[in-house]
Design an enzyme around this catalytic site. Sequence first.
Site, short mmCIF file in Angstrom:
data_model
loop_
_atom_site.label_atom_id
_atom_site.label_comp_id
_atom_site.label_asym_id
_atom_site.label_seq_id
_atom_site.Cartn_x
_atom_site.Cartn_y
_atom_site.Cartn_z
N ASP A 1 -9.41 40.90 14.39
CA ASP A 1 -10.66 40.26 14.02
C ASP A 1 -10.95 39.13 15.03
O ASP A 1 -10.05 38.36 15.38
CB ASP A 1 -10.51 39.68 12.60
CG ASP A 1 -11.82 39.18 12.05
OD1 ASP A 1 -12.49 39.94 11.33
OD2 ASP A 1 -12.18 38.02 12.33
N ASN B 1 -21.93 33.44 17.16
CA ASN B 1 -23.32 33.85 16.90
C ASN B 1 -24.22 32.64 16.76
O ASN B 1 -25.30 32.57 17.35
CB ASN B 1 -23.39 34.65 15.59
CG ASN B 1 -23.23 36.14 15.82
OD1 ASN B 1 -23.53 36.65 16.88
ND2 ASN B 1 -22.74 36.83 14.81
N ASP C 1 -23.22 40.04 20.21
CA ASP C 1 -23.12 41.48 20.46
C ASP C 1 -22.36 41.75 21.75
O ASP C 1 -21.55 42.69 21.83
CB ASP C 1 -24.52 42.11 20.56
CG ASP C 1 -25.18 42.30 19.21
OD1 ASP C 1 -24.52 42.00 18.19
OD2 ASP C 1 -26.33 42.76 19.17
N ASP D 1 -17.07 41.99 12.83
CA ASP D 1 -16.25 41.61 14.00
C ASP D 1 -14.81 42.09 13.86
O ASP D 1 -13.91 41.55 14.48
CB ASP D 1 -16.29 40.09 14.21
CG ASP D 1 -15.74 39.33 13.01
OD1 ASP D 1 -15.63 39.94 11.91
OD2 ASP D 1 -15.41 38.14 13.14
N1 LIG Z 1 -23.81 39.56 16.82
C1 LIG Z 1 -23.36 40.27 15.79
N2 LIG Z 1 -22.81 39.64 14.74
C2 LIG Z 1 -22.33 40.36 13.71
C3 LIG Z 1 -22.40 41.77 13.73
N3 LIG Z 1 -21.84 42.23 12.57
C4 LIG Z 1 -21.42 41.14 11.88
N4 LIG Z 1 -21.73 39.99 12.56
C5 LIG Z 1 -21.46 38.62 12.16
O1 LIG Z 1 -20.06 38.38 12.26
C6 LIG Z 1 -19.77 37.20 11.50
C7 LIG Z 1 -18.40 37.33 10.89
O2 LIG Z 1 -18.13 36.12 10.33
P1 LIG Z 1 -16.93 35.83 9.33
O3 LIG Z 1 -16.60 37.09 8.58
O4 LIG Z 1 -17.31 34.63 8.53
O5 LIG Z 1 -15.69 35.56 10.22
P2 LIG Z 1 -15.46 34.55 11.42
O6 LIG Z 1 -16.63 33.61 11.66
O7 LIG Z 1 -15.05 35.39 12.58
O8 LIG Z 1 -14.27 33.67 10.90
P3 LIG Z 1 -12.74 34.04 10.94
O9 LIG Z 1 -12.65 35.54 10.87
O10 LIG Z 1 -12.16 33.38 9.73
O11 LIG Z 1 -12.17 33.50 12.21
C8 LIG Z 1 -20.91 37.04 10.49
O12 LIG Z 1 -21.65 35.89 10.83
C9 LIG Z 1 -21.78 38.29 10.73
O13 LIG Z 1 -23.16 38.01 10.58
C10 LIG Z 1 -23.02 42.42 14.85
O14 LIG Z 1 -23.12 43.65 14.96
N5 LIG Z 1 -23.46 41.62 15.85
#
Ligand SMILES: Nc1nc2c(ncn2[C@@H]2O[C@H](COP(=O)(O)OP(=O)(O)OP(=O)(O)O)[C@@H](O)[C@H]2O)c(=O)[nH]1
Length: 239
Positions: free
Chosen positions: A104, A112, A121, A148
């Site tokens: 992850d 983002n 992305d 992610d």
């Molecule tokens: N740019 C982009 N963002 C995405 C996509 N799919 C999911 N996300 C974003 O990925 C983020 C994942 O955030 P979290 O699950 O909170 O995890 P994190 O911020 O990585 O925090 P930790 O995993 O605890 O380190 C969310 O803000 C989603 O909106 C995508 O296809 N593109």
Amino acid sequence: MQGLREVIGLKRSVFYMEYPCHSETEHRWFIMRVSPFHYQQKLYLVVVHQNITQRKLAEFEVLKLSREDELTGVANRRCFDEFIQQEWNRCARLSMPLMVALIDIDKFKEINDHNGHQIGDACLIEFGRLLKTVANRPSDLCARFGGDEFVVVWGNTSEHQADLLVGRLMAGLAAVNGDAQSPTPTFTVSIGLASMQDDPVDSVAALLRLADERLYLAKRGGRNQVAARYLGCSRELRQ
Ligand SMILES: Nc1nc2c(ncn2[C@@H]2O[C@H](COP(=O)(O)OP(=O)(O)OP(=O)(O)O)[C@@H](O)[C@H]2O)c(=O)[nH]1
């Protein structure tokens, strides 16, 4: 060619067969249609060959799209679920080890939020590309689980070998992070590793659950870490 024999024996009225007939320069497929034809009390066979290359290529493209993550080009969850079960069965039958890594991106929401979705992305695409470099063999597959989160299955791979592959992946990420021309901001990942052979798991679901628990440990340990049985707990990833 049972079908052809049946047409000759007048047990069926038509027989179709699709077959590849590739040339040196292009892929081609044809369909052969065979049907009986009576003329002046004699039996003839009408054999027609038709080029179906366009249709075949379209079918392959649809199949590819249905198994691929659109953004990153790695396998999608459906493809991964099928693959890991087959690989689990194969490795179990042949007493081979199998490893899975759940990965992850750290604080991806911040990436983002600070840089915009397009750059987010770009990080996903770049990481997908890096993952493909450590999942080369027919017994390997990397996939996007969603958001992610990514996953890799390494068939016929021990904990030690998986550790080396994780090292290679980190070296690749370090190169991207250290590249001043790279459009992506510096980012790190957390990894949970689980082994079919060395961990107490009896199914693919249990293996993935364990990798997920370890991923959680790596996150809780401060991120930029890998957690695995052979590490006791988790270890910081060197990039
Ligand atoms: N740019 C982009 N963002 C995405 C996509 N799919 C999911 N996300 C974003 O990925 C983020 C994942 O955030 P979290 O699950 O909170 O995890 P994190 O911020 O990585 O925090 P930790 O995993 O605890 O380190 C969310 O803000 C989603 O909106 C995508 O296809 N593109």
